[in-house]
Design an enzyme around this catalytic site. Structure first.
Site, mmCIF file in Angstrom:
data_model
loop_
_atom_site.group_PDB
_atom_site.id
_atom_site.type_symbol
_atom_site.label_atom_id
_atom_site.label_comp_id
_atom_site.label_asym_id
_atom_site.label_seq_id
_atom_site.Cartn_x
_atom_site.Cartn_y
_atom_site.Cartn_z
ATOM 1 N N TYR A 129 21.095 -4.061 28.972
ATOM 2 C CA TYR A 129 22.158 -3.326 28.277
ATOM 3 C C TYR A 129 23.458 -3.565 29.032
ATOM 4 O O TYR A 129 23.674 -3.021 30.106
ATOM 5 C CB TYR A 129 21.798 -1.845 28.220
ATOM 6 C CG TYR A 129 22.772 -0.947 27.480
ATOM 7 C CD1 TYR A 129 23.820 -1.442 26.700
ATOM 8 C CD2 TYR A 129 22.631 0.444 27.558
ATOM 9 C CE1 TYR A 129 24.690 -0.599 26.035
ATOM 10 C CE2 TYR A 129 23.497 1.294 26.894
ATOM 11 C CZ TYR A 129 24.526 0.770 26.133
ATOM 12 O OH TYR A 129 25.389 1.611 25.477
ATOM 13 N N LYS A 168 21.454 -5.963 24.745
ATOM 14 C CA LYS A 168 22.378 -5.206 23.912
ATOM 15 C C LYS A 168 23.756 -5.441 24.501
ATOM 16 O O LYS A 168 24.052 -5.010 25.614
ATOM 17 C CB LYS A 168 22.043 -3.716 23.910
ATOM 18 C CG LYS A 168 23.081 -2.876 23.147
ATOM 19 C CD LYS A 168 22.818 -1.381 23.234
ATOM 20 C CE LYS A 168 23.924 -0.608 22.516
ATOM 21 N NZ LYS A 168 23.729 0.878 22.603
#
Length: 302
Positions: free
Chosen positions: A143, A172
């Protein structure tokens, strides 16, 4: 022999909603409301669920509460859609512990944030993620959110991790630098799962081969966000593009204050939760709430 993660990579696609953590008026976690929110997502077409990411206020939760939120989500999902909880922390040992818990409870993947506040250099980032990946046999989604972590994982570091760690399967990217995002797929491989965490880049990332999005907007409008992905993957590019533009006003207002404050305000107006955040965060000021209410009316949400 390395594990083959192709099946789970096929499953982890589309709109994965980063579900907020609902609190009661006294600040306790409202687990019943969390179950309602997850069912709402699944019933409206979301392809997956994440919890205890940015939208879930993980830094406002104890480690024990994060495990409880993950376990409650796992129970209500019951295999109906994919589950990729956020297990990252500013603390390395906490990250290991939470990622192991995700593995134990049977999560499909773990979303591990670039550590925030302490600003590790690229070699330290590599070591942190490599140690987690080696310690826990679970698919890991990096992330990368430099606006909140104060450090950007460089493409070279990500590519090195993708090469050296079979279970680091995607990222992400909450990164507004679209050149960076393009280079992720160029150097990590076209089969590396790229999820957008920037609402206005959800559609553009699909166009370069992205796997989907993990977008806060899905908390409020799961159906349209899921339909945009469904349309794109079905080859109806014009429909997907139309939905992209249709969602812009909602995307904008839900980012008018620090996430997840506007999302919680919106869900409160929709009668789905008590719009409570834990200190040091709080609901948006009245001027922003008035704008949120107006946009929700335009979208037929209230």
């Amino acid at each position: 022999m390395s594990t083959d993660y192709s099946e789970i990579k096929d499953k982890l696609r589309g709109s994965i909603c980063p579900v907020i953590t609902p609190f009661k008026a006294n600040g306790d976690i409202d687990f019943e409301k969390q179950r309602d929110l997850i069912n709402f997502q699944i019933e409206n077409g979301s392809h997956g669920i994440s919890v205890t990411g940015t939208s879930g206020e993980p830094s406002s939760l104890t480690v024990e509460e994060r495990v409880q939120v993950m376990e409650n989500a796992m129970q209500v999902i019951d295999g109906r859609v994919s589950f990729a909880p956020g297990t990252g922390s500013v603390n390395h040992e906490e990250t290991l512990y939470l990622t192991k818990k995700a593995k134990e409870m049977g999560a499909d993947a773990a979303m591990v944030i670039v550590p925030y506040y302490n600003k590790p250099n690229q070699d330290a980032l590599y070591k942190h993620f490599k140690l987690v990946a080696d310690a826990v046999d679970i698919p890991i989604i990096i992330y990368n959110i430099p606006g909140r972590t104060a450090v950007n994982m460089e493409v070279s570091t990500m590519a090195r991790l993708a090469k050296d760690c079979n279970n680091i399967i995607g990222v992400k990217e909450s990164n507004k630098d679209f050149e960076h995002v393009n280079r992720v797929l160029k150097y990590c491989g076209r089969d590396f799962l790229l999820f957008s965490g920037i609402e206005l880049l959800c559609y553009p990332m699909l166009s370069i081969g992205g796997a989907g999005s993990i977008s806060a907007t899905a908390n409020v409008e799961p159906k349209l966000v899921a339909e945009m992905h469904d349309a794109y993957f079905a080859g109806d590019i014009e429909r997907a593009r139309d939905l992209h533009f249709q969602l812009i006003n909602l995307n904008d207002i839900l980012l008018a204050d620090t996430n997840p404050a506007p999302v919680k305000a919106a869900l409160g107006m929709m009668g789905m939760i008590e719009p409570v955040l834990r200190m040091p965060m709080d609901v948006p000021k009245k001027e922003i709430q008035d704008k949120i209410r107006a946009v929700l009316k335009d979208y037929g949400k209230i």
